[in-house]
Write an enzyme that holds these catalytic residues in place. Structure first.
Site, PDB file in Angstrom:
ATOM      1  N   PRO A   2       0.849  -1.201   0.000  1.00 32.94           N
ATOM      2  CA  PRO A   2       0.000   0.000   0.000  1.00 32.94           C
ATOM      3  C   PRO A   2       0.884   1.251   0.000  1.00 32.94           C
ATOM      4  O   PRO A   2       1.789   1.369   0.806  1.00 32.94           O
ATOM      5  CB  PRO A   2      -0.778  -0.098   1.324  1.00 32.94           C
ATOM      6  CG  PRO A   2      -0.529  -1.473   1.850  1.00 32.94           C
ATOM      7  CD  PRO A   2       0.739  -1.966   1.236  1.00 32.94           C
ATOM      8  N   GLU A   3       0.629   2.147  -0.943  1.00 32.27           N
ATOM      9  CA  GLU A   3       1.385   3.391  -0.998  1.00 32.27           C
ATOM     10  C   GLU A   3       0.504   4.522  -0.485  1.00 32.27           C
ATOM     11  O   GLU A   3      -0.652   4.308  -0.131  1.00 32.27           O
ATOM     12  CB  GLU A   3       1.859   3.630  -2.434  1.00 32.27           C
ATOM     13  CG  GLU A   3       2.755   2.470  -2.903  1.00 32.27           C
ATOM     14  CD  GLU A   3       3.948   2.914  -3.708  1.00 32.27           C
ATOM     15  OE1 GLU A   3       4.480   4.008  -3.451  1.00 32.27           O
ATOM     16  OE2 GLU A   3       4.348   2.166  -4.614  1.00 32.27           O
ATOM     17  N   HIS A  91      -5.232 -14.616   8.893  1.00 27.57           N
ATOM     18  CA  HIS A  91      -4.501 -13.339   8.896  1.00 27.57           C
ATOM     19  C   HIS A  91      -5.364 -12.125   9.224  1.00 27.57           C
ATOM     20  O   HIS A  91      -4.934 -10.998   9.005  1.00 27.57           O
ATOM     21  CB  HIS A  91      -3.762 -13.084   7.568  1.00 27.57           C
ATOM     22  CG  HIS A  91      -2.971 -14.247   7.074  1.00 27.57           C
ATOM     23  ND1 HIS A  91      -1.930 -14.803   7.804  1.00 27.57           N
ATOM     24  CD2 HIS A  91      -3.055 -14.973   5.931  1.00 27.57           C
ATOM     25  CE1 HIS A  91      -1.427 -15.817   7.110  1.00 27.57           C
ATOM     26  NE2 HIS A  91      -2.086 -15.944   5.985  1.00 27.57           N
ATOM     27  N   ARG A 110       1.613 -10.834   5.838  1.00 25.78           N
ATOM     28  CA  ARG A 110       3.058 -10.829   6.113  1.00 25.78           C
ATOM     29  C   ARG A 110       3.405 -10.238   7.472  1.00 25.78           C
ATOM     30  O   ARG A 110       4.555 -10.289   7.889  1.00 25.78           O
ATOM     31  CB  ARG A 110       3.794 -10.107   4.985  1.00 25.78           C
ATOM     32  CG  ARG A 110       3.637 -10.879   3.662  1.00 25.78           C
ATOM     33  CD  ARG A 110       4.364 -10.219   2.528  1.00 25.78           C
ATOM     34  NE  ARG A 110       5.804 -10.214   2.730  1.00 25.78           N
ATOM     35  CZ  ARG A 110       6.666  -9.639   1.918  1.00 25.78           C
ATOM     36  NH1 ARG A 110       6.226  -9.012   0.846  1.00 25.78           N
ATOM     37  NH2 ARG A 110       7.952  -9.675   2.163  1.00 25.78           N
ATOM     38  N   ARG A 152      24.194  16.570  -3.641  1.00 23.94           N
ATOM     39  CA  ARG A 152      23.818  15.166  -3.468  1.00 23.94           C
ATOM     40  C   ARG A 152      24.099  14.432  -4.762  1.00 23.94           C
ATOM     41  O   ARG A 152      23.492  14.746  -5.799  1.00 23.94           O
ATOM     42  CB  ARG A 152      22.325  15.041  -3.113  1.00 23.94           C
ATOM     43  CG  ARG A 152      21.935  15.728  -1.814  1.00 23.94           C
ATOM     44  CD  ARG A 152      22.576  15.062  -0.589  1.00 23.94           C
ATOM     45  NE  ARG A 152      22.161  13.688  -0.408  1.00 23.94           N
ATOM     46  CZ  ARG A 152      21.098  13.300   0.297  1.00 23.94           C
ATOM     47  NH1 ARG A 152      20.344  14.190   0.892  1.00 23.94           N
ATOM     48  NH2 ARG A 152      20.796  12.031   0.408  1.00 23.94           N
TER      49      ARG A 152
END
Ligand SMILES: [Zn+2]
Length: 271
Positions: A2-3, A91, A110, A152
């Site tokens: 999930p973002e 789960h 997970r 950077r």
């Protein structure tokens, strides 16, 4: 995984069943998530009324008068609203049973998700206090990105995915935003011009906002278990399109591994 847009979609989806409603029961079936669920979780929330459901980065914050639940979906977690009679699946690790008639149920094969309760200001919690700006906020602008990229030498894609610079820009959105800004994912961050920084910031905001909007149109599906994340409905230019023709120039999209993540790009459109 999930973002940020999926987490925001989740927040919007679950809020109406929670806000203004009281927790009748809290049921934990598996305490061993990324960190163990504290033994006082149930007693901290039972009888409390939810005042707000907020988001910070990919954390969902459920606010009560006495404190805040800070939860993360991890790699494979999801939250659903189900009726109390709904059958349990493997789960399904914890439930909040609300007086609205809904049960908020957390499912995570997970077990990289997490659940914490804090009675202090959640922004000062160790998980949240060092988080960088939100990508859709005004704090994340061209000046900010330009300054952050000076000196950077790391590749620009890795920099924009670094949660110490900006939170919630996952692989898919970093790849798509770089394509839209016409910047190669390999380019050293310090070689981004000010104009490119502005373009990249706009692209990041555009792809994330579009995904939130698409997710938002599927909110009514939030009470069943098969809502699709917003990005599957978005027209992708490069992500998971290796070997396929670029939608702009017809060149084959390339793929390589960068910081252990797959990166997709068009060598003609992106420089
Ligand atoms: Zn192209």
């Amino acid at each position: 995984m999930p973002e940020l847009p999926e987490v925001e979609t989740t927040r919007r989806g679950i809020a109406p069943a929670l806000v203004g409603h009281r927790v009748m029961a809290a049921v934990v079936r598996e305490r061993r998530l990324r960190w163990p669920i504290a033994s006082n979780f149930e007693s901290s929330v039972i009888g409390q009324t939810v005042r707000a459901v907020e988001r910070r980065a990919k954390y969902i914050l459920i606010r009560f008068d006495t404190g805040t639940l800070i939860l993360h979906l991890g790699m494979s977690g999801s939250l659903r609203l189900v009726k109390p009679s709904a059958a349990l699946k493997t789960h399904d690790h914890w439930d909040l049973v609300m007086d609205s008639g809904w049960v908020l149920r957390f499912h995570d094969p997970r077990r990289f998700g997490s659940l914490h309760f804090t009675s202090d200001d959640p922004q000062c919690h160790r998980l949240l206090k060092r988080l960088a700006p939100e990508p859709l906020s005004e704090a994340f602008d061209a000046d900010y990105l330009y300054r952050a990229t000076r000196k950077r030498s790391v590749a620009i894609k890795q920099l924009i995915m670094n949660s110490q610079l900006v939170v919630g820009v996952g692989n898919i959105y970093a790849s798509e935003a770089l394509f839209r800004a016409r910047i190669s994912p390999r380019r050293a961050a310090c070689r981004i011009t000010k104009a490119e920084a502005a373009k990249l910031v706009r692209s990041i905001k555009t792809v994330l906002a579009a995904a939130v909007k698409i997710g938002g149109t599927t909110l009514r599906d939030y009470t069943n278990a098969d809502g699709e994340p917003g990005y599957f409905r978005q027209k992708l230019f490069v992500y998971e399109r290796a070997g396929m023709a670029c939608r702009v120039c017809k060149t084959h999209i390339k793929q390589f591994t960068q910081g252990q993540r797959s990166t997709y790009w068009c060598a003609v459109c992106q420089r």
